[in-house]
Design an enzyme around this catalytic site. Structure first.
Site, PDB file in Angstrom:
ATOM      1  N   ASP A  67      70.975 -24.471 -34.255  1.00  0.00           N
ATOM      2  CA  ASP A  67      71.809 -25.658 -34.040  1.00  0.00           C
ATOM      3  C   ASP A  67      71.003 -26.947 -34.049  1.00  0.00           C
ATOM      4  O   ASP A  67      69.768 -26.925 -34.034  1.00  0.00           O
ATOM      5  CB  ASP A  67      72.586 -25.518 -32.715  1.00  0.00           C
ATOM      6  N   ASN A 136      77.614 -21.515 -19.458  1.00  0.00           N
ATOM      7  CA  ASN A 136      79.015 -21.097 -19.610  1.00  0.00           C
ATOM      8  C   ASN A 136      79.139 -19.971 -20.643  1.00  0.00           C
ATOM      9  O   ASN A 136      80.221 -19.700 -21.137  1.00  0.00           O
ATOM     10  CB  ASN A 136      79.883 -22.296 -20.015  1.00  0.00           C
ATOM     11  N   HIS A 138      77.621 -19.952 -23.615  1.00  0.00           N
ATOM     12  CA  HIS A 138      77.533 -20.358 -25.022  1.00  0.00           C
ATOM     13  C   HIS A 138      76.273 -19.820 -25.683  1.00  0.00           C
ATOM     14  O   HIS A 138      75.251 -19.617 -25.032  1.00  0.00           O
ATOM     15  CB  HIS A 138      77.701 -21.870 -25.209  1.00  0.00           C
ATOM     16  N   GLU A 143      80.694 -23.198 -27.905  1.00  0.00           N
ATOM     17  CA  GLU A 143      81.235 -23.348 -26.557  1.00  0.00           C
ATOM     18  C   GLU A 143      82.444 -22.421 -26.363  1.00  0.00           C
ATOM     19  O   GLU A 143      83.032 -21.945 -27.337  1.00  0.00           O
ATOM     20  CB  GLU A 143      81.689 -24.803 -26.358  1.00  0.00           C
TER      21      GLU A 143
HETATM   22  C1  GLP Z   1      71.267 -25.386 -25.393  1.00  0.00           C
HETATM   23  C2  GLP Z   1      71.030 -24.678 -26.734  1.00  0.00           C
HETATM   24  C3  GLP Z   1      71.182 -23.185 -26.604  1.00  0.00           C
HETATM   25  C4  GLP Z   1      70.402 -22.681 -25.392  1.00  0.00           C
HETATM   26  C5  GLP Z   1      70.957 -23.301 -24.161  1.00  0.00           C
HETATM   27  C6  GLP Z   1      70.290 -22.808 -22.884  1.00  0.00           C
HETATM   28  O1  GLP Z   1      72.592 -25.654 -25.162  1.00  0.00           O
HETATM   29  N1  GLP Z   1      71.900 -25.143 -27.758  1.00  0.00           N
HETATM   30  O2  GLP Z   1      70.746 -22.571 -27.799  1.00  0.00           O
HETATM   31  O3  GLP Z   1      70.472 -21.282 -25.323  1.00  0.00           O
HETATM   32  O4  GLP Z   1      70.760 -24.701 -24.266  1.00  0.00           O
HETATM   33  O5  GLP Z   1      69.128 -23.518 -22.657  1.00  0.00           O
HETATM   34  P1  GLP Z   1      68.019 -23.128 -21.622  1.00  0.00           P
HETATM   35  O6  GLP Z   1      67.219 -22.053 -22.269  1.00  0.00           O
HETATM   36  O7  GLP Z   1      67.210 -24.388 -21.460  1.00  0.00           O
HETATM   37  O8  GLP Z   1      68.697 -22.690 -20.380  1.00  0.00           O
END
Ligand code: GLP
Length: 246
Positions: A67, A136, A138, A143
């Site tokens: 992404d 959540n 995702h 989402e």
């Molecule tokens: C962002 C990214 C996700 C990632 C998520 C969790 O939203 N788009 O790909 O998995 O954050 O991030 P973290 O690993 O910092 O908890």
């Protein structure tokens, strides 16, 4: 589902890196699906160590990231392209032209998504997809929704995701409100899917995603149906919930 539990963040990162390294060794020209967020940083550090010690060669590897924030340039230090260069690509011998991240500067959302789907198709498919997990449920930036998105799409980020990611920006107002993300259909087509979760803050959502109902309201839950799904976590994130799988 195969589950591996490391005692802490470092051990879980090493397990994930070993699985990715095994993929690269088995198939030097593999396609890696890569993720951002704070969770995989330790995994990338171990992969860099393995490259530097001569254990790994990325010269034939292609990568496809999940992404990118809509509107951020590759030079913006909050963009996911910048993150990937900084945490992995600049430190290993992957060819820059073999690395792919959605084009955050493409204003036409439909064109941006089509272009990225073409990149994924031309790659021949993802061998191993690394994923983090949002609070959540995702994955990528898919989402909670009424249906699972099949292909690359432009999403409006939920307030909880904006708040969670605000820690990387000066304040929540600076977090882009939209992002381009690979679809869940594409993620499900990866030959192997590796989810990495660490920290007690993720304990409830990991349980809900992988031991609860499969529903697009909890996007990662569909991975329960993936034939080669690996969950790597630390003890804080997994707790006792996954003991039956260990
Ligand atoms: C962002 C990214 C996700 C990632 C998520 C969790 O939203 N788009 O790909 O998995 O954050 O991030 P973290 O690993 O910092 O908890």
């Amino acid at each position: 589902m195969r589950v591996y539990c490391g005692k802490d963040y470092e051990e879980a990162s090493r397990i994930a890196a070993n699985l990715i390294a095994a993929q690269v060794i088995m198939k030097p020209d593999c396609v890696l699906g890569l993720a951002t967020g704070s969770t995989p940083i330790g995994t990338y550090q171990v992969l860099v160590e393995k490259y530097k010690s001569g254990e790994l060669d990325f010269s034939k590897v292609h990568s496809i990231n999940l992404d990118e924030y809509r509107g951020l340039s590759p030079e913006n230090d909050q963009s996911y392209r910048y993150f990937m260069n900084d945490n992995l690509f600049n430190h290993v011998n992957i060819k820059p032209e073999n690395t792919n991240v959605p084009d955050g500067l493409e204003k036409d959302a439909e064109a941006a998504c089509k272009k990225y789907d073409a990149v994924i198709e031309q790659s021949g498919g993802i061998d191993l997809q690394l994923l983090g997990l949002g609070h959540n449920g995702h994955i990528g930036f898919n989402e909670p929704a009424d249906a699972f998105a099949k292909s690359t799409n432009c999403v409006k980020l939920t307030q909880s995701t904006i708040d969670a990611n605000a820690r990387f920006f000066a304040n929540a107002d600076e977090v882009p409100k939209e992002a381009y993300t690979m679809g869940i259909g594409t993620i499900m087509q990866a030959k192997t899917v590796l989810v990495l979760v660490t920290g007690s803050g993720k304990r409830d959502i990991v349980k809900k995603c992988f031991l609860g109902d499969v529903t697009p309201q909890v996007p990662a839950s569909i991975l329960q149906f993936h034939p080669n799904f690996i969950l790597v976590g630390d003890a804080d994130a997994l707790g006792d919930n996954f003991n039956a799988f260990l």
